[in-house]
Write a protein that holds these residues in place. Sequence first.
Motif, PDB file in Angstrom:
ATOM      1  N   GLN A  63       2.664   6.349   0.443  1.00 39.80           N
ATOM      2  CA  GLN A  63       2.563   6.663   1.867  1.00 39.80           C
ATOM      3  C   GLN A  63       3.772   6.101   2.621  1.00 39.80           C
ATOM      4  O   GLN A  63       4.603   5.377   2.064  1.00 39.80           O
ATOM      5  CB  GLN A  63       1.268   6.090   2.446  1.00 39.80           C
ATOM      6  N   LEU A  95       0.418   3.876  -3.004  1.00 39.95           N
ATOM      7  CA  LEU A  95      -0.178   5.157  -2.629  1.00 39.95           C
ATOM      8  C   LEU A  95       0.845   6.228  -2.268  1.00 39.95           C
ATOM      9  O   LEU A  95       0.477   7.375  -2.000  1.00 39.95           O
ATOM     10  CB  LEU A  95      -1.142   4.959  -1.450  1.00 39.95           C
ATOM     11  N   ALA A 128       0.832  -1.203   0.000  1.00 37.00           N
ATOM     12  CA  ALA A 128       0.000   0.000   0.000  1.00 37.00           C
ATOM     13  C   ALA A 128       0.869   1.256   0.000  1.00 37.00           C
ATOM     14  O   ALA A 128       0.555   2.246  -0.682  1.00 37.00           O
ATOM     15  CB  ALA A 128      -0.930   0.003   1.210  1.00 37.00           C
ATOM     16  N   ASN A 129       1.966   1.236   0.732  1.00 38.58           N
ATOM     17  CA  ASN A 129       2.890   2.371   0.730  1.00 38.58           C
ATOM     18  C   ASN A 129       3.478   2.620  -0.653  1.00 38.58           C
ATOM     19  O   ASN A 129       3.638   3.767  -1.094  1.00 38.58           O
ATOM     20  CB  ASN A 129       4.016   2.141   1.739  1.00 38.58           C
TER      21      ASN A 129
END
Length: 478
Positions: free
Chosen positions: A106, A104, A100-101
């Motif tokens: 993040q 996205l 996810a990092n």
Amino acid sequence: MLFSSFEFLLAIPVAYATLVAANLYSQRAFLLALIALSLIFYAWFRAEYVLILIVSAVWNYLFAASIEQFPDKRIIGLGVTANVLMLVAFKYLNFIIENANLVLGQTWPQIFVVLPIALSFITFEQISFLSDVRNKRVQRGDFVSYLAFVTLFPKLIAGPIIRYRELLPQLSSARRITAEQLFTGFCLFCLGLFKKTVLADNMGSIVDPSVTSLGEGVIKQIDAICAIVAYSLQIFFDFSGYSEMALGLAWMFGIRLPVNFFSPYRSSSIIEFWRRWHITLSSFLRDYIYIPLGGNRRGALRTFVNLLIVMLVGGIWHGAAWTFVAWGCLHGLALIANHAWRQLPWSETCSRNRGLKFAGWAVTSMVILAAWVLFRAPSFGVAGNWFASIWQNHAQPAYMVSNRQLLLVSALTLWVIILPNIPTLFRIEWDRDRIDWTKPVGIAPVSLSLAALSALALSISVIAMARGQHNAFIYFQF
């Protein structure tokens, strides 16, 4: 507690005496003693694992009670989802955060989570339990029998993956523990211990330095080829050795477990390979994922999609890494190609030709070895270096396999290909679909040659254990 540790070898007589004494008192006492011993062995790694194991068993038993009373798809769906979410929380949460990092942009921090040993195996067993209760293949029985099934220490850590309906008849009936059971079970345990401590761990001493060198760049072609062959032998001897130790330990106490390997590297097709490698996982994926998806009943295209989905699930089940997904994808594509070939009108005739059958074995072996690169490599970068090293010879002397190691790999390769797997010495039926689990297994009688072979295997294993560091079984991480 590792099966290949001195602590466990010393604990076997104590465990056996405890179970025999409890069995003489009553069947209930036997089950309670079996549960207590299993929890002690499991707590040897980390005490908090026991709480997770018991909580999982309790809530699945309660789900089963609800399913029996209200056989609604939503209830079993909730039960399966709860098991999957627990597995995701412990095994895949950091993998999800990491990806996810990347997607996205993040910087969410990863969460420190200790993966309970055997959680993947336990999750599959719990899901099959709920499904079988829902389909009225088995009754949930009393909680003591169910907890004995979940915690049974021979199979708890790394399988085989057992179904409750297979084990319940053995747990529910009175047993007679005989000297022949003790002998044959202990012999099988000794032979499995030899596979692990002598064969698998020696192969690991070839593989590990090679993978370390591959993390820095390409290596010599002979080293890369030797490393992948050595790893194919290491994982076979490591996992089949554990499975045979589990079979032997359980049979010493009068409990029969299914055989998990049947000479997989002699397979002439990838379909045959998955009927011989990790048999209990293959049958679980078939019965609880492939068939519910529709199996081969909805046309060729849907069959191929189902095969790919099943192998992707099998890949991610092994570990939270994209290399495992790629490993599953490669096997899925190979299965699709194999099934497509079988639909051709001349495929059956070709299968009876010895030359073409050998060609099938060669192609299957190449696919398996290529997939093992993805399975063992910690990253795609290492896998890429490994494939590049195999494809083209390089001059970098990063690591050199000795002639002695090369000879050992060659000899063991011939042994695995030519000789049948060790359980056939005991005439244990390997095809679980033809087993009558209510009848005692037919096992070879006591023989002087088998006793001598087992004593020699145990002696060499103890020497190997004393000289080297104890290595955990490969499948402990799954």
